[in-house]
Write an enzyme that holds these catalytic residues in place. Structure first.
Site, short mmCIF file in Angstrom:
data_model
loop_
_atom_site.label_atom_id
_atom_site.label_comp_id
_atom_site.label_asym_id
_atom_site.label_seq_id
_atom_site.Cartn_x
_atom_site.Cartn_y
_atom_site.Cartn_z
N LYS A 26 0.84 -1.20 0.00
CA LYS A 26 0.00 0.00 0.00
C LYS A 26 0.87 1.25 0.00
O LYS A 26 0.65 2.17 -0.80
CB LYS A 26 -0.91 -0.01 1.23
CG LYS A 26 -1.87 1.15 1.25
CD LYS A 26 -2.74 1.14 2.47
CE LYS A 26 -3.83 0.10 2.32
NZ LYS A 26 -4.68 0.02 3.47
N ARG A 95 -3.17 3.08 8.80
CA ARG A 95 -3.48 1.79 8.17
C ARG A 95 -2.24 0.92 8.05
O ARG A 95 -1.13 1.42 7.86
CB ARG A 95 -4.03 1.99 6.76
CG ARG A 95 -5.39 2.63 6.69
CD ARG A 95 -5.85 2.65 5.23
NE ARG A 95 -7.27 2.91 5.12
CZ ARG A 95 -7.78 4.12 4.94
NH1 ARG A 95 -6.99 5.17 4.86
NH2 ARG A 95 -9.09 4.29 4.84
N GLY A 104 -7.72 -7.40 5.13
CA GLY A 104 -8.53 -7.47 6.34
C GLY A 104 -7.88 -8.19 7.51
O GLY A 104 -8.52 -8.38 8.55
N MET A 106 -5.10 -7.24 9.19
CA MET A 106 -4.50 -6.37 10.21
C MET A 106 -5.44 -5.18 10.46
O MET A 106 -6.53 -5.12 9.91
CB MET A 106 -3.12 -5.93 9.75
CG MET A 106 -2.12 -7.08 9.84
SD MET A 106 -0.48 -6.60 9.35
CE MET A 106 -0.64 -6.44 7.61
N ARG A 354 -4.09 -1.47 -6.09
CA ARG A 354 -3.31 -2.71 -6.05
C ARG A 354 -3.79 -3.62 -7.19
O ARG A 354 -4.84 -3.34 -7.79
CB ARG A 354 -3.48 -3.42 -4.71
CG ARG A 354 -4.89 -3.82 -4.42
CD ARG A 354 -5.01 -4.46 -3.05
NE ARG A 354 -6.42 -4.50 -2.67
CZ ARG A 354 -6.84 -4.79 -1.47
NH1 ARG A 354 -6.02 -5.06 -0.51
NH2 ARG A 354 -8.14 -4.82 -1.22
N HIS A 472 -9.48 -46.89 -10.53
CA HIS A 472 -10.19 -47.06 -11.78
C HIS A 472 -11.16 -45.90 -12.03
O HIS A 472 -11.18 -45.28 -13.09
CB HIS A 472 -10.92 -48.40 -11.77
CG HIS A 472 -11.71 -48.64 -13.02
ND1 HIS A 472 -13.05 -48.40 -13.08
CD2 HIS A 472 -11.34 -49.07 -14.24
CE1 HIS A 472 -13.49 -48.69 -14.30
NE2 HIS A 472 -12.46 -49.10 -15.02
N SER A 783 6.90 -45.74 -24.30
CA SER A 783 6.05 -44.77 -23.63
C SER A 783 5.95 -45.17 -22.17
O SER A 783 5.61 -46.31 -21.85
CB SER A 783 4.67 -44.75 -24.29
OG SER A 783 3.84 -43.86 -23.60
N CYS A 850 2.59 -41.69 -20.90
CA CYS A 850 1.13 -41.74 -21.05
C CYS A 850 0.42 -42.09 -19.74
O CYS A 850 -0.78 -42.30 -19.73
CB CYS A 850 0.73 -42.71 -22.16
SG CYS A 850 1.24 -44.39 -21.83
N TYR A 870 7.09 -36.33 -25.96
CA TYR A 870 5.71 -35.87 -25.76
C TYR A 870 5.17 -36.40 -24.44
O TYR A 870 5.68 -37.38 -23.89
CB TYR A 870 4.79 -36.30 -26.91
CG TYR A 870 4.56 -37.81 -27.01
CD1 TYR A 870 3.56 -38.43 -26.28
CD2 TYR A 870 5.37 -38.59 -27.85
CE1 TYR A 870 3.37 -39.79 -26.36
CE2 TYR A 870 5.17 -39.96 -27.93
CZ TYR A 870 4.16 -40.56 -27.18
OH TYR A 870 3.97 -41.91 -27.25
C1 PEP Z 1 0.16 -46.67 -16.84
O1 PEP Z 1 0.31 -47.70 -16.21
O2 PEP Z 1 0.71 -45.58 -16.57
C2 PEP Z 1 -0.77 -46.67 -17.98
C3 PEP Z 1 -0.90 -45.60 -18.73
O3 PEP Z 1 -1.53 -47.75 -18.16
P1 PEP Z 1 -2.85 -48.09 -17.33
O4 PEP Z 1 -3.13 -46.90 -16.46
O5 PEP Z 1 -3.90 -48.36 -18.31
O6 PEP Z 1 -2.42 -49.28 -16.57
#
Ligand code: PEP
Ligand code: MG
Length: 890
Positions: A26, A95, A104, A106, A354, A472, A783, A850, A870
């Protein structure tokens, strides 16, 4: 002598916005505004150094008193007023102002300097006794509360002086028949001041100080002390603000918004903080002081809303000036500002500016607009946008105003994003029945299994009492962008009675509940939701455009349905990194065939059954590859243990036995035999394709034939076949051989020479990491399945971690859920080893991730530094992953 006091006066300030540490947010901004010739009530700031000194020594540093006195003299001279003087009295506001805003938390004391003498002088000067006594009663109440009570009770044990005084105020209002504070007459106000003084005397055995300087030092000390007030400490703990910083104190000449109908006070934002719209936005209250706006006693009026109550309409000249000021401030700070202002007899004063707080949607809109207006660079705006802001755009949310006074009935892990409302069912079958009747469903289960997928699919949201963030239910729901809460331990389900109890509240089939899957909160009843319209959302699409161009590595998606693939494509996915084919087998007709496959008495019969699935799979892959056209689509061969395809309930077992013309006992014994104690480490992944090569063959054929059909139609399909859960090179070679042979057969059958399908594997086991050099000699890509890799590295079951994780977190054994944020020290190290070894034998190998971590910003930041090409994540995470990666380019 060290400088402790920094004046801002007459367009010149000793401080500036860069001195935030010393002057607090401030103070630094008051100095900056003064230098910008913005009308700021003149004053001075006592630095945070004084606060840290005071906290250490319990007294003020030498030299402070003199510096404060000199600053007051300067103000007296400039204002031609006298602090504590008998004509033309000068009053101050005192202030707090920390380095980081602590709204708010202090204390503030206004109207400092009002004594018997100066009150009379103020009456003479203003000819407005009502205003003078109104100011005095406000000072006495604030002073009693903040200076006399709070700052003198070390542990902040409140004796309730504010309540006592408020009670008196209420009584007098009643006595004089006044509805609002502003209706109080001079006589009533004098009575209130007297009663206030008497109560203070009775309660504390001290007099309210009738001396301006005593009041000032009392207020300064109280504000410094409020740095260590309970509220402030708690707030700092939550916001991770160091306790050592201390606050500055800002002392300013009072300006009055309560001087009558030509005076007012208000709060404004340079843009709309809820929508981000570039339109001046705010509220004001005539004849009031700032605290009246905050306290919500009177409803404020809009500054600009095409109504007669607008400031623009009521005080057009002041509005014009305020508009200019807000424009100037936003351009100067290059940021949306939140300002407080007071109008005293038609003269505008800015009390504070601010950075304005805003929601996610507004953050993105404002950032993009400011980029277009050339106020901020692309890098600056990307740095300002956070994943939570994107999340807000993507999902329906509960209307905030409806839950203002509503307590959630329970809480679980925030597994699937967004909010959803629906009527409760306790089985996936019932979910389908009710869905077909057109109802909105929320499925409640202890946990879910692949068998529940259809029921989960038709449900608006899923709530489970067990399971962790990669259980799951969590995984499937997130993949669909579906709201889901898992691991709600307080939820006790009674499947026999078709009801559940959560914190003593009974929920029956058909009852409405509402879930906030982003926060893990469960509410009773059907609450109104607000839905996003992404395609039409120009702002969001503009952001996606920028992110797509800027990210350091590619983002693919985990999708097995064309609809999800399209959603991901719309959000900038560069391909599919994981198509889990098992979801394709749970359709009613297909599961029947699948069961025949599993229960086939011999290879011939098995082959016959499995080939019945071929046309279905071919259609699945055709649609998916067509949607993604020239983008890569990594299709994983069947992964889950076979018993997941078999019925568990007596009724279904009976039906299946009938269908297969075998006895119930026989079927039960087969199911028993297939049952595994440890299915996650059992007959799954490539082990299935090795024992049942027909599955690998059929899936390869379906992929190839779908691709050929698309080639004939002029598309450019790019399927990639991924072998799951490989732990030894023999497994990979075995499966690759079947795949290769099938591809070659199909090429001959279709007289096609070029059918370039990459073959790779998932790395989900520690052993696979160590032999990545061997794997890479045969694989086109790898992957990392970081869900299973985390499971097998820690030895934690991904479905059961919920039962002990809270303990681990409470006892600081783990910093966080390793299924949510990648464990860099263990799993991360394995990934690094695997990448190094894989690249040592195959420099061209493509490397992806993945597992769920591919959509988690913290994990992505790590993964992007270890050399992956990726990350792949559920569709709704694609823009979040892109944002994270774009930030890394800055
Ligand atoms: C994993 O195990 O990271 C994967 C992508 O396969 P799932 O989750 O289907 O076992
Ligand atoms: Mg896996």
């Amino acid at each position: 002598m060290k400088k402790y006091v920094y004046s801002f006066i007459n367009g010149k300030a000793e401080g500036s916005a860069t001195m935030n540490k010393l002057l607090g947010g401030k103070g630094a901004n008051l100095a900056e505004m003064t230098n910008l010739s913005i009308p700021v009530p003149p004053g001075f700031t006592i630095s945070t150094d004084v606060c840290t000194y005071y906290m250490k020594h319990n007294k003020f540093p030498k030299g402070l008193k003199k510096q404060v006195e000199e600053a007051i003299q300067k103000l007296e001279k400039y204002m031609n007023k006298q602090f504590g003087g008998s004509n033309n009295p000068l009053l101050f506001s005192v202030r707090s102002g920390a380095r980081q805003s602590m709204p708010g938390m202090m204390e503030t004391v206004l109207n400092i300097g009002l004594t018997n003498k100066t009150t009379s002088a103020l009456i003479q000067q203003t000819n407005n006794p009502k205003f003078a006594y109104d100011s005095l009663r406000r000072l006495i109440m604030m002073y009693a509360d903040v200076v006399i009570e709070k700052s003198n009770y070390k542990k902040n044990k409140p004796t309730g002086i504010r309540l006592d005084l408020e009670k008196i105020l209420g009584q007098v209002k009643q006595q004089y028949n006044c509805k609002n504070d502003s209706d109080l007459t001079q006589e009533a106000l004098i009575e209130i001041c007297d009663l206030f003084n008497q109560t203070i005397k009775q309660k504390f055995n001290i007099e309210f100080p009738n001396n301006a300087l005593t009041q000032l030092w009392g207020a300064i000390e109280a504000v410094f002390k409020s740095w260590n007030g309970k509220r402030a400490i708690e707030y700092r703990n939550i916001e991770n603000i160091p306790h050592t910083w201390g606050t500055a104190v800002n002392i300013q000449c009072m300006v009055f918004g309560n001087m009558g109908k030509n005076s007012a006070t208000g709060v404004a934002f340079t843009r709309n903080p809820s929508t981000g719209e570039n339109k001046f936005f705010g509220e004001w209250l005539p004849n009031a002081q700032g605290e009246d706006v905050v306290a919500g006693i009177r409803t404020p009026q809009p500054i600009l809303n095409n109504s007669k109550k607008d400031l623009k309409y009521q005080m057009p000249l002041v509005y014009k000036e305020l508009y200019k000021v807000q424009n100037k401030l936003e351009k100067h700070y290059k940021e949306m500002q939140d300002l407080e202002f007071t109008i005293e007899n038609q003269k505008l004063w800015i009390l504070q500016t601010r950075k304005g707080k805003r929601n996610g949607i507004a953050t993105i809109k404002i950032a993009l607009d400011m980029y277009q207006e050339k106020l901020q660079s692309q890098s600056e705006i990307i740095n300002k946008i956070e994943p939570e802001h994107i999340n807000e755009i993507l999902l329906p949310t509960i209307n905030e105003t409806t839950i203002k006074n509503l307590q959630p009935i329970g809480m679980g892990l925030p597994a699937g994003p967004g909010c959803a409302t629906g009527q409760v069912v306790f089985s996936p079958e019932e979910a389908e029945i009710q869905y077909n009747k057109g109802k909105k469903i929320i499925l409640i289960r202890e946990e879910t299994s692949p068998e529940d997928v259809q029921g989960m699919f038709v449900s608006n949201a899923i709530l489970t009492s067990r399971g962790g963030m990669t259980s799951h239910a969590a995984l499937v729901a997130r993949g669909w962008g579906k709201c889901c809460i898992v691991g709600c331990n307080e939820l006790i389900i009674d499947n026999n009675k078709n009801q559940a109890i959560i914190n003593k509240q009974i929920i029956k089939t058909g009852d409405w509940i509402t879930l906030d899957g982003s926060k893990g909160l469960i509410y009773k009843d059907q609450l109104p939701l607000i839905k996003p319209a992404l395609k039409k959302n120009k702002v969001f699409n503009h952001l996606l455009n920028i992110l797509q161009k800027k990210r350091v590595l590619l983002v693919r998606t985990n999708a097995d349905q064309p609809k999800d693939a399209q959603t991901a494509l719309d959000m900038g996915a560069a391909g599919i990194g994981l198509c889990r084919t098992e979801h394709m087998f749970f359709d009613k007709n297909r599961i029947k065939i699948m069961r025949q496959v599993i229960l086939a008495p011999n290879t011939k019969k098995r082959r016959e059954s499995i080939m019945q699935l071929l046309p279905h799979q071919k259609t699945d892959f055709y649609k998916l590859l067509k949607t993604m056209d020239s983008k890569p689509v990594t299709i994983r061969l069947l992964d889950p243990p076979l018993h997941e395809f078999l019925p568990t309930q007596k009724k279904q077992i009976k039906e299946l036995a009938l269908e297969l013309s075998i006895s119930i006992q026989k079927l039960e014994s087969i199911i028993d035999n297939l049952h595994e104690l440890n299915p996650m480490l059992g007959h799954r992944g490539c082990r299935l394709g090795i024992t049942f090569p027909e599955i690998t063959e059929m899936q390869t054929r379906a992929i190839c034939e779908a691709a050929i059909k698309l080639l004939h139609k002029g598309f450019k399909p790019q399927p990639e076949i991924m072998i799951p859960l490989v732990g030894s090179i023999g497994e990979f070679i075995n499966q690759k051989k079947i795949i290769k042979k099938t591809i070659n057969n199909i090429k001959t059958e279709h007289k096609i020479r070029h059918l370039n399908i990459k073959i790779g594997t998932m790395i989900e086991l520690p052993r696979a990491c160590f032999i990545a050099d061997q794997i890479a000699q045969h694989a086109d890509f790898i992957s990392f399945g970081t869900n299973d890799l985390t499971q097998t590295t820690f030895g934690f079951s991904r479905d059961d971690i919920g039962s002990f994780l809270p303990n681990y977190l409470n006892q600081n054994i783990l910093d966080n859920d390793p299924f949510q944020h990648l464990d860099e020290a263990g799993v991360g190290e394995l990934i690094k080893i695997a990448i190094k070894r894989a690249q040592s034998t195959n420099q061209k190998i493509k490397i992806g991730v993945c597992g769920e971590h591919g959509g988690d910003p913290k994990s992505i930041r790590f993964l992007a530094t270890v050399g992956v090409d990726y990350v792949s994540c559920s569709p709704y995470r694609v823009p979040i992953a892109s944002l994270t990666l774009s930030k890394m380019m800055q």
